[in-house]
Write a protein that holds these residues in place. Sequence first.
Motif, PDB file in Angstrom:
ATOM      1  N   TRP A  86       0.835  -1.209   0.000  1.00 31.13           N
ATOM      2  CA  TRP A  86       0.000   0.000   0.000  1.00 31.13           C
ATOM      3  C   TRP A  86       0.866   1.253   0.000  1.00 31.13           C
ATOM      4  N   ALA A  87       1.942   1.239   0.783  1.00 40.29           N
ATOM      5  CA  ALA A  87       2.795   2.418   0.880  1.00 40.29           C
ATOM      6  C   ALA A  87       3.439   2.761  -0.463  1.00 40.29           C
ATOM      7  N   VAL A  88       4.053   1.781  -1.134  1.00 38.42           N
ATOM      8  CA  VAL A  88       4.783   2.085  -2.371  1.00 38.42           C
ATOM      9  C   VAL A  88       3.857   2.317  -3.555  1.00 38.42           C
ATOM     10  N   SER A  89       2.615   1.835  -3.479  1.00 37.46           N
ATOM     11  CA  SER A  89       1.695   2.026  -4.601  1.00 37.46           C
ATOM     12  C   SER A  89       0.835   3.276  -4.463  1.00 37.46           C
ATOM     13  N   ARG A  90       0.680   3.788  -3.225  1.00 36.82           N
ATOM     14  CA  ARG A  90      -0.214   4.924  -3.022  1.00 36.82           C
ATOM     15  C   ARG A  90       0.483   6.231  -2.661  1.00 36.82           C
ATOM     16  N   TYR A  91       1.692   6.159  -2.100  1.00 40.75           N
ATOM     17  CA  TYR A  91       2.320   7.359  -1.557  1.00 40.75           C
ATOM     18  C   TYR A  91       3.668   7.627  -2.201  1.00 40.75           C
ATOM     19  N   ARG A  92       4.024   8.894  -2.223  1.00 39.37           N
ATOM     20  CA  ARG A  92       5.320   9.341  -2.733  1.00 39.37           C
ATOM     21  C   ARG A  92       6.133   9.851  -1.550  1.00 39.37           C
ATOM     22  N   PHE A  93       7.179   9.127  -1.198  1.00 40.72           N
ATOM     23  CA  PHE A  93       7.991   9.457  -0.029  1.00 40.72           C
ATOM     24  C   PHE A  93       9.446   9.139  -0.343  1.00 40.72           C
ATOM     25  N   PRO A  94      10.388   9.647   0.437  1.00 40.97           N
ATOM     26  CA  PRO A  94      11.808   9.434   0.138  1.00 40.97           C
ATOM     27  C   PRO A  94      12.162   7.944   0.095  1.00 40.97           C
ATOM     28  N   GLY A  95      12.832   7.536  -0.986  1.00 44.73           N
ATOM     29  CA  GLY A  95      13.263   6.153  -1.125  1.00 44.73           C
ATOM     30  C   GLY A  95      12.208   5.214  -1.661  1.00 44.73           C
ATOM     31  N   ARG A  96      11.076   5.749  -2.141  1.00 42.77           N
ATOM     32  CA  ARG A  96       9.987   4.877  -2.588  1.00 42.77           C
ATOM     33  C   ARG A  96      10.451   3.911  -3.689  1.00 42.77           C
ATOM     34  N   ARG A  97      11.139   4.408  -4.697  1.00 43.98           N
ATOM     35  CA  ARG A  97      11.596   3.552  -5.807  1.00 43.98           C
ATOM     36  C   ARG A  97      12.561   2.481  -5.318  1.00 43.98           C
ATOM     37  N   LEU A  98      13.365   2.830  -4.342  1.00 46.23           N
ATOM     38  CA  LEU A  98      14.310   1.866  -3.786  1.00 46.23           C
ATOM     39  C   LEU A  98      13.573   0.779  -3.005  1.00 46.23           C
ATOM     40  N   PHE A  99      12.581   1.194  -2.220  1.00 44.95           N
ATOM     41  CA  PHE A  99      11.842   0.231  -1.411  1.00 44.95           C
ATOM     42  C   PHE A  99      10.996  -0.707  -2.268  1.00 44.95           C
ATOM     43  N   GLU A 100      10.585  -0.257  -3.456  1.00 44.03           N
ATOM     44  CA  GLU A 100       9.768  -1.097  -4.327  1.00 44.03           C
ATOM     45  C   GLU A 100      10.417  -2.453  -4.574  1.00 44.03           C
ATOM     46  N   TRP A 101      11.720  -2.452  -4.849  1.00 41.35           N
ATOM     47  CA  TRP A 101      12.383  -3.718  -5.113  1.00 41.35           C
ATOM     48  C   TRP A 101      13.043  -4.306  -3.869  1.00 41.35           C
ATOM     49  N   MET A 102      13.406  -3.439  -2.900  1.00 40.22           N
ATOM     50  CA  MET A 102      14.006  -3.969  -1.673  1.00 40.22           C
ATOM     51  C   MET A 102      13.007  -4.797  -0.871  1.00 40.22           C
ATOM     52  N   LEU A 103      11.718  -4.482  -0.987  1.00 42.51           N
ATOM     53  CA  LEU A 103      10.707  -5.276  -0.290  1.00 42.51           C
ATOM     54  C   LEU A 103      10.619  -6.701  -0.823  1.00 42.51           C
ATOM     55  N   LEU A 104      11.198  -6.939  -1.999  1.00 40.10           N
ATOM     56  CA  LEU A 104      11.240  -8.283  -2.564  1.00 40.10           C
ATOM     57  C   LEU A 104      12.486  -9.068  -2.143  1.00 40.10           C
ATOM     58  N   LEU A 105      13.469  -8.386  -1.555  1.00 37.85           N
ATOM     59  CA  LEU A 105      14.737  -9.033  -1.237  1.00 37.85           C
ATOM     60  C   LEU A 105      14.610 -10.251  -0.306  1.00 37.85           C
ATOM     61  N   PRO A 106      13.739 -10.230   0.697  1.00 29.34           N
ATOM     62  CA  PRO A 106      13.635 -11.431   1.541  1.00 29.34           C
ATOM     63  C   PRO A 106      13.276 -12.699   0.782  1.00 29.34           C
ATOM     64  N   ALA A 107      12.693 -12.566  -0.404  1.00 27.51           N
ATOM     65  CA  ALA A 107      12.390 -13.757  -1.206  1.00 27.51           C
ATOM     66  C   ALA A 107      13.657 -14.485  -1.627  1.00 27.51           C
ATOM     67  N   ALA A 108      14.803 -13.803  -1.599  1.00 24.78           N
ATOM     68  CA  ALA A 108      16.069 -14.432  -1.966  1.00 24.78           C
ATOM     69  C   ALA A 108      16.659 -15.255  -0.823  1.00 24.78           C
ATOM     70  N   VAL A 109      16.088 -15.141   0.385  1.00 23.87           N
ATOM     71  CA  VAL A 109      16.625 -15.835   1.557  1.00 23.87           C
ATOM     72  C   VAL A 109      15.777 -17.078   1.827  1.00 23.87           C
ATOM     73  N   PRO A 110      16.339 -18.277   1.718  1.00 26.05           N
ATOM     74  CA  PRO A 110      15.567 -19.481   2.058  1.00 26.05           C
ATOM     75  C   PRO A 110      15.140 -19.457   3.520  1.00 26.05           C
ATOM     76  N   ALA A 111      13.974 -20.036   3.806  1.00 24.30           N
ATOM     77  CA  ALA A 111      13.440 -20.006   5.169  1.00 24.30           C
ATOM     78  C   ALA A 111      14.395 -20.667   6.157  1.00 24.30           C
ATOM     79  N   TYR A 112      15.046 -21.759   5.738  1.00 21.47           N
ATOM     80  CA  TYR A 112      15.941 -22.437   6.679  1.00 21.47           C
ATOM     81  C   TYR A 112      17.149 -21.576   7.029  1.00 21.47           C
ATOM     82  N   LEU A 113      17.604 -20.723   6.089  1.00 26.79           N
ATOM     83  CA  LEU A 113      18.742 -19.852   6.390  1.00 26.79           C
ATOM     84  C   LEU A 113      18.385 -18.797   7.428  1.00 26.79           C
TER      85      LEU A 113
END
Length: 557
Positions: A86-113
Amino acid sequence: MVDTPAATSILRGTRSRGAAWSWAAILLCLVCITPILFVFVAATGDAEGLWGHLFETVLPRYVANTLGLMVGVALVALGFGIPGAWAVSRYRFPGRRLFEWMLLLPAAVPAYLIAYTYTDFLEYAGPVQGALRDLFGWSSARDYWFPEIRSLEGASLVMGAVLYPYVYLMARTAFTLTPASLFEAGRLANRNLFWSVGLPIARPAIVAGLALVLMETISDFGTVEYFAVETLTLGIFNVWLGMNNLPAAAQIACLAFFFVLALLILERYARSRRQYSDTGRKAVAQTAIQPGPAGTAWCLAACLTPIVVGFVVPVGVLLSFVLRGYSLSLEDAALDAVLNSLLISGATAATVMAVAALIVFVSVYRGGRWMRILAAMAAVGYAFPGTILAIGVVTAIGALDSGISASVEVLTGVPSGALLSSGIGLVLFACAVRFMAVGYGAITTGVQRLPPNMMNASRVLGHGFASSFRHVILPLVRTSILAGGMLVFVDVMKELPMTLLLRPFNFETMATHVYQYAKDELLEEAALPALMIVAAGIGPVILMNAALRRIGAGRGG
């Protein structure tokens, strides 16, 4: 047109070659479906009375823990995924473009790790409790209370922290595609735009993403085994290897399958209702709003919290081990694990994309309704937890091995022994069956973008099916094939339970190598291979964000 013998011969040859393509695709589909069917075949075997004992003792606990874990992971995934989307799709705030893809980063970490790293981070000898003791002057664990990370609640937190991107992806897409006119109507009615407009319209997409989260939760082995949370998946592993009873393990697998089936029905139902958020190309997308100071602080908190919990902390722990001198060099065992992972992942990715391409092209351009149904069934392996699918693979290949051995013995008088049920081929086959859905989905998406009559046009110009497939269709979906291959490569590199169950003796991948060290409380020694697994997952994250941005750009967002 003159019906000459030469023309008739050419026509028959063309039909024969076309039929060969169709039969090849059908055979490959049946090969992919067979291990799934053999899970139920294995369940009909003699469990030697163990099932009744399990039902009276541990099975209720397996079911209760599985349901509890699903609820906990769902709450964490929703709490992390929806606010960030909701934040990255509705609001314009500092770092929004960066957070758009950083919010996907945990998908790169396996659950067991993340389970391994948080245990090291939060245990009694870890930095958090050490800092608290120094700060407040506590001398022992009796002086204070600290939550236990190795628990059902701890497993819910760490798994939800890396699985929420499924919800984030679906919610962000739905929020992006919601027309501005609906938000204007809600504003005129003085209604809360999130609760009254955004969330109800995005609910089907969110439920679909949550179903994927819960399917991953059911299939997890590394986290629940490390945290000693007895779920159905861990029960399958314990009964199969611990009690050496494959039929009883298969019966537990069938019980787990009903959980998966319920989630598949839920996901299908959610997708059938997605028309509420699909309003056509001509709808005008909303523009981002500039929030006030309090709103900006909320947006930053909604984005930073899941990133820190799901990516920064686990990667930071692994990096700290490397910077302190642990795992700086790849020893022979670690190097072998890296090479084995690259071999398995590369071979599986190539196999999956080749088989998926053939199945998709034949089902779309040569097959009828039943061929398309068969092709879709060949891609259902991803819905099955690795431990369940491993049972089907072992049973199916074991039956084939027995048939081959019996035939060889009849012909030569000497039994051949196990030819197919040993070696890395078993791991390759299991991974290919499980991740066929990834390749199938990627190529299907690419084919759907092509003009529907392109194959017919090529055939009118005198090209056969094989020539049209190779020279016309294949180059046009090359990007989809490469993207699908990358996703399969990363999924196989992270795969733990099937590799752990089916690998040959003394054969380690990066996932099993890290697992063995973590199990012996020596995670720091395997920090570098663990970081390599995470690094491999960042490429698909970038691809996913690029796809989401294209969606937003297409709607003017």
